[in-house]
Design a protein around this motif. Structure first.
Motif, PDB file in Angstrom:
ATOM      1  N   ASN A 625      20.735  25.813  99.360  1.00  0.00           N
ATOM      2  CA  ASN A 625      21.703  24.819  99.849  1.00  0.00           C
ATOM      3  C   ASN A 625      22.003  25.036 101.333  1.00  0.00           C
ATOM      4  O   ASN A 625      22.176  24.075 102.086  1.00  0.00           O
ATOM      5  CB  ASN A 625      23.009  24.916  99.043  1.00  0.00           C
ATOM      6  N   PHE A 626      22.089  26.302 101.733  1.00  0.00           N
ATOM      7  CA  PHE A 626      22.383  26.630 103.128  1.00  0.00           C
ATOM      8  C   PHE A 626      21.276  26.109 104.037  1.00  0.00           C
ATOM      9  O   PHE A 626      21.552  25.513 105.098  1.00  0.00           O
ATOM     10  CB  PHE A 626      22.535  28.142 103.277  1.00  0.00           C
ATOM     11  N   ARG A 627      20.025  26.315 103.598  1.00  0.00           N
ATOM     12  CA  ARG A 627      18.893  25.944 104.448  1.00  0.00           C
ATOM     13  C   ARG A 627      18.680  24.425 104.461  1.00  0.00           C
ATOM     14  O   ARG A 627      18.557  23.819 105.517  1.00  0.00           O
ATOM     15  CB  ARG A 627      17.632  26.655 103.972  1.00  0.00           C
ATOM     16  N   GLN A 628      18.669  23.825 103.259  1.00  0.00           N
ATOM     17  CA  GLN A 628      18.387  22.387 103.186  1.00  0.00           C
ATOM     18  C   GLN A 628      19.549  21.547 103.729  1.00  0.00           C
ATOM     19  O   GLN A 628      19.335  20.437 104.227  1.00  0.00           O
ATOM     20  CB  GLN A 628      18.112  21.994 101.724  1.00  0.00           C
ATOM     21  N   GLY A 629      20.766  22.072 103.628  1.00  0.00           N
ATOM     22  CA  GLY A 629      21.924  21.317 104.104  1.00  0.00           C
ATOM     23  C   GLY A 629      22.221  21.523 105.575  1.00  0.00           C
ATOM     24  O   GLY A 629      23.198  20.963 106.086  1.00  0.00           O
ATOM     25  N   HIS A 630      21.418  22.344 106.264  1.00  0.00           N
ATOM     26  CA  HIS A 630      21.609  22.622 107.691  1.00  0.00           C
ATOM     27  C   HIS A 630      23.018  23.163 107.958  1.00  0.00           C
ATOM     28  O   HIS A 630      23.703  22.751 108.909  1.00  0.00           O
ATOM     29  CB  HIS A 630      21.362  21.359 108.536  1.00  0.00           C
ATOM     30  N   TYR A 631      23.450  24.098 107.076  1.00  0.00           N
ATOM     31  CA  TYR A 631      24.795  24.658 107.209  1.00  0.00           C
ATOM     32  C   TYR A 631      24.951  25.468 108.490  1.00  0.00           C
ATOM     33  O   TYR A 631      26.048  25.564 109.046  1.00  0.00           O
ATOM     34  CB  TYR A 631      25.118  25.560 106.006  1.00  0.00           C
ATOM     35  N   LEU A 632      23.839  26.043 108.960  1.00  0.00           N
ATOM     36  CA  LEU A 632      23.925  26.831 110.183  1.00  0.00           C
ATOM     37  C   LEU A 632      24.394  25.969 111.346  1.00  0.00           C
ATOM     38  O   LEU A 632      25.240  26.393 112.151  1.00  0.00           O
ATOM     39  CB  LEU A 632      22.568  27.463 110.502  1.00  0.00           C
ATOM     40  N   ASP A 633      23.856  24.743 111.421  1.00  0.00           N
ATOM     41  CA  ASP A 633      24.276  23.837 112.491  1.00  0.00           C
ATOM     42  C   ASP A 633      25.769  23.516 112.384  1.00  0.00           C
ATOM     43  O   ASP A 633      26.482  23.445 113.403  1.00  0.00           O
ATOM     44  CB  ASP A 633      23.465  22.528 112.432  1.00  0.00           C
ATOM     45  N   ALA A 634      26.244  23.336 111.147  1.00  0.00           N
ATOM     46  CA  ALA A 634      27.658  23.024 110.946  1.00  0.00           C
ATOM     47  C   ALA A 634      28.540  24.191 111.375  1.00  0.00           C
ATOM     48  O   ALA A 634      29.606  23.996 111.969  1.00  0.00           O
ATOM     49  CB  ALA A 634      27.906  22.679 109.481  1.00  0.00           C
ATOM     50  N   LEU A 635      28.086  25.415 111.093  1.00  0.00           N
ATOM     51  CA  LEU A 635      28.869  26.593 111.481  1.00  0.00           C
ATOM     52  C   LEU A 635      28.883  26.752 113.002  1.00  0.00           C
ATOM     53  O   LEU A 635      29.911  27.110 113.591  1.00  0.00           O
ATOM     54  CB  LEU A 635      28.300  27.837 110.817  1.00  0.00           C
ATOM     55  N   VAL A 636      27.771  26.491 113.627  1.00  0.00           N
ATOM     56  CA  VAL A 636      27.718  26.563 115.088  1.00  0.00           C
ATOM     57  C   VAL A 636      28.708  25.569 115.697  1.00  0.00           C
ATOM     58  O   VAL A 636      29.435  25.882 116.652  1.00  0.00           O
ATOM     59  CB  VAL A 636      26.287  26.273 115.594  1.00  0.00           C
ATOM     60  N   ALA A 637      28.749  24.368 115.104  1.00  0.00           N
ATOM     61  CA  ALA A 637      29.652  23.330 115.621  1.00  0.00           C
ATOM     62  C   ALA A 637      31.124  23.691 115.410  1.00  0.00           C
ATOM     63  O   ALA A 637      32.008  23.171 116.099  1.00  0.00           O
ATOM     64  CB  ALA A 637      29.342  21.993 114.949  1.00  0.00           C
ATOM     65  N   SER A 638      31.392  24.597 114.471  1.00  0.00           N
ATOM     66  CA  SER A 638      32.784  24.943 114.168  1.00  0.00           C
ATOM     67  C   SER A 638      33.326  26.070 115.040  1.00  0.00           C
ATOM     68  O   SER A 638      34.540  26.328 115.028  1.00  0.00           O
ATOM     69  CB  SER A 638      32.903  25.359 112.695  1.00  0.00           C
ATOM     70  N   VAL A 639      32.469  26.759 115.754  1.00  0.00           N
ATOM     71  CA  VAL A 639      32.882  27.953 116.487  1.00  0.00           C
ATOM     72  C   VAL A 639      34.013  27.664 117.463  1.00  0.00           C
ATOM     73  O   VAL A 639      35.013  28.388 117.529  1.00  0.00           O
ATOM     74  CB  VAL A 639      31.685  28.582 117.223  1.00  0.00           C
ATOM     75  N   GLU A 640      33.890  26.581 118.210  1.00  0.00           N
ATOM     76  CA  GLU A 640      34.893  26.289 119.222  1.00  0.00           C
ATOM     77  C   GLU A 640      36.250  26.022 118.573  1.00  0.00           C
ATOM     78  O   GLU A 640      37.303  26.466 119.065  1.00  0.00           O
ATOM     79  CB  GLU A 640      34.462  25.099 120.082  1.00  0.00           C
TER      80      GLU A 640
END
Length: 680
Positions: A625-640
């Motif tokens: 789910n993490f890989r197919q859902g592109h969760y990494l991109d979402a987490l990067v966007a949340s950092v700020e």
């Protein structure tokens, strides 16, 4: 899971407020519309100032009669300054008027709760109460020294008066720190202990009120704690009440039952007092005893199974249905002075039933603190006393199950395991006590048919959940967790019982009068988090339960409740084979990180921490789910957004939260780098 969720006892919950106002609209107009006794209010207030002492006495008694289970009439009386009028009557020239005024004020304290107590304190009720203490002490000493010096009726009057004065002080002590500080200036400890010392010759109700007052006064109140702790005779006597060496009085039938119930209530309260003032210094004999292990647990655990809540609820409903006390009260003529005790048999039995339930509630309050720091696991074979208690508890629990369970649900016994000795003996009866009954909460459409029973039943459920919450928080950081990890069946059984309770509470928890339902859900979320944390990965998430938790989390206005729901969802998401449930939960958690979600800081930090924990092991099946859902991109966007949230936490006012926020922020950045480095 943060220790901030762990409580000793919910703040100031000793006061048995029996008729909550929350289901009523605000204001005197609403109270007038809902009260059927509006027309008799003014004559009562007028007669309170009458030159005829019999009319003044009548007015005081009438106040007690009219407020019974009737908060709307109580509000009307408050609007006419009944509190001030009754306090004035405490200085009346007629002794009987003073006695009845004290009784009416006592009933207002109990039925009205903190607001009325605060009004009494502000109107200086402590001045007359303080003057009564030496008078009661002197009279009590005379009666004890020469029992035949006064007729029984006179003795009953002074004992009842003492009971009322003590109960008012008990309730006032919970109102505010100002009231407690003022009460500390009165020499109450010797006064109250004198009642316990003469318990064999005084009415049990008066002795119990003195013990209840001591229990409240010693709750995190250093002046009272130090005074009681410093006298070895006091602490030794408290211990002797809890562990009596003499046999009970030789009485039979109903009198024996009542005597045993009162003795049990007194023992429970003395356990609470001893815990409040511990550690007890030498030379007291109590200093040589392990209070929690050898006194408190053996005394209190059997009490948990002493009342079948469903049976009590059904019996209360039967008594309410056949009681005609309201009709009798409304037929009282203003031309005739009502008696001060006109209770029907049904009312008397209802009060006895309520007292039995209050004893269970007090037991749970005391155990709440103990459950946060349970004694080290002990085998029942370690000592004869522990072994005997264990056998008694099993018998009591079997009886409770037979009476309180419906046939299809008669399977709540937790499976045998290598858990600590206290696990089955304590956790199982607590699970029974969280199961609501038909009278546990007010109906959605209006007030309860018997508010006192509803009040105490809901308080029992809530206190039992607090105990469970502390048990699982404690287990999560002790060796007990390691022994439970191998027994997933325990976790599944616990999980099922908590959700069975919530299904009876229902999801309609908004609106006036449903505060206790909301409180049940908030506390249950914490217990579910504790269970989920211990058996993480072993609990199979149910889609309906997941959706309910998500909805509850979204609707909750309390940040702490949101944190609990997020923590519970985090645990459910970590069941390796439940890929779909993991996806539902993770997508919800990611939605909380969006700038448009306006997630409060603490839930935001818990969400980030949860996502990191869920996906810290890329080898688990649900990592797809993490890989197919592109969760990494979402987490990067949340950092700020996380950085801004952490920066907004005041270092001085919320130091611990700021430290945690900085840790979560750093973990998020490190986690992003870690996942990037995997190249998946």
């Amino acid at each position: 899971m943060g220790k901030s969720q762990q409580k000793k006892r919910q703040t100031r919950r000793h006061n048995p407020m029996r008729v909550p106002d929350s289901h009523l609209e605000k204001g005197l107009a609403a109270a007038s519309a809902s009260s059927r006794k509006n027309e008799v209010i003014l004559p009562i207030i007028q007669k309170m100032e009458s030159v005829d002492p019999s009319e003044r006495k009548w007015a005081c008694v009438a106040v007690s009669n009219l407020i019974q289970n009737d908060p709307s009439t109580r509000r009307l009386l408050q609007g006419k300054n009944v509190v001030g009028a009754l306090i004035t009557r405490l200085s009346d020239s007629e002794e009987e008027v003073v006695i009845e005024a004290a009784g009416a004020l006592r009933n207002l304290c109990i039925d009205g709760g903190f607001d009325i107590c605060a009004e009494m304190y502000n109107k200086n009720i402590l001045a007359p109460l303080k003057s009564f203490i030496p008078k009661i002490s002197n009279t009590l000493s005379q009666y004890l020294a020469t029992p035949k010096s006064a007729p029984d009726s006179a003795q009953e009057l002074i004992y009842g008066f003492a009971d009322n004065v003590i109960t008012i002080i008990w309730c006032l002590s919970e109102t505010s720190n100002k009231a407690m500080n003022a009460i500390n200036q009165i020499s109450l400890i010797p006064f109250l202990m004198s009642f316990l010392g003469a318990r064999e010759t005084l009415p049990a109700s008066t002795v119990t009120s003195a013990a209840q007052c001591l229990y409240v006064l010693t709750d995190e109140n250093p002046p009272a704690i130090n005074e009681l702790r410093s006298d070895a005779a006091y602490t030794a006597y408290l211990l002797s009440i809890v562990r009596p060496s003499e046999p009970a009085l030789n009485v039979n039938g109903k009198d024996k039952e009542i005597s045993n119930e009162r003795a049990l209530t007194l023992r429970v309260l003395c356990c609470g007092i001893l815990r409040n003032i511990s550690p007890i210094p030498p030379p007291s004999v109590a200093a040589t005893v392990d209070l929690d292990r050898d006194v408190v647990l053996p005394t209190l655990v059997p009490v948990l199974s002493s009342v079948a809540l469903l049976e009590a609820s059904l019996r209360a409903q039967e008594l309410v249905d056949k009681d005609e006390s309201v009709t009798q009260l409304e037929k009282l003529s203003l031309k005739h002075a009502p008696k001060s005790d006109h209770k029907t048999e049904s009312q008397i039995e209802l009060e006895r039933l309520e007292q039995r339930l209050r004893t269970v509630q007090s037991t749970l309050e005391i155990l709440t603190g103990l459950c946060a720091t349970l004694p080290d696991p002990v085998s029942p074979s370690d000592g004869p006393e522990t072994e005997g208690d264990g056998e008694d508890e099993d018998e009591d629990m079997d009886a409770e199950t037979d009476e309180d369970a419906v046939p299809e649900e008669d399977n709540t016994q937790l499976p045998a395991s290598s858990a600590p000795a206290y696990f089955d003996s304590l956790v199982y009866p607590l699970l029974t006590l969280i199961q609501p009954t038909p009278l546990s909460f007010p109906p959605l459409a209006g007030p309860s048919p018997h508010p006192p029973t509803t009040s105490v039943l809901s308080a029992i459920h809530i206190s039992a959940l607090e105990c469970l919450n502390n048990i699982f928080l404690s287990m999560a950081t002790t060796a007990a967790r390691r022994s439970l990890d191998v027994d997933a069946e325990n976790g599944r059984k616990l999980w099922h019982e908590i959700w069975r309770s919530l299904s009876k509470v229902g999801t309609e928890i908004s609106g006036a009068g449903q505060e206790r339902r909301r409180e049940m859900w908030g506390l249950a979320a914490g217990v579910l988090w504790g269970v989920g944390n211990i058996w993480k990965g072993a609990l199979v998430p149910d889609s309906d339960q997941v959706n309910v938790l998500i909805q509850f989390c979204s609707a909750a206005s309390d940040h702490v409740v949101k944190v609990k729901c997020i923590g519970t969802l985090e645990c459910l998401a970590q069941h390796p084979q439940s890929i779909d449930a993991n996806k539902t939960i993770s997508q919800y958690l990611l939605s909380l990180l969006l700038p448009t979600s306006s997630t409060p800081t603490e839930p935001l930090l818990q969400t980030v921490s949860a996502l990191i924990d869920i996906y810290s092991d890329e080898t688990l099946p649900y990592d797809t789910n993490f890989r197919q859902g592109h969760y990494l991109d979402a987490l990067v966007a949340s950092v700020e957004g996380v950085r801004r949230a952490v920066k907004s936490i005041d270092r001085k006012k919320e130091r611990d939260l700021r430290i945690r926020g900085e840790e979560v922020r750093d973990n998020l950045i490190a986690f992003i780098e870690y996942r990037r480095g995997l190249g998946l």
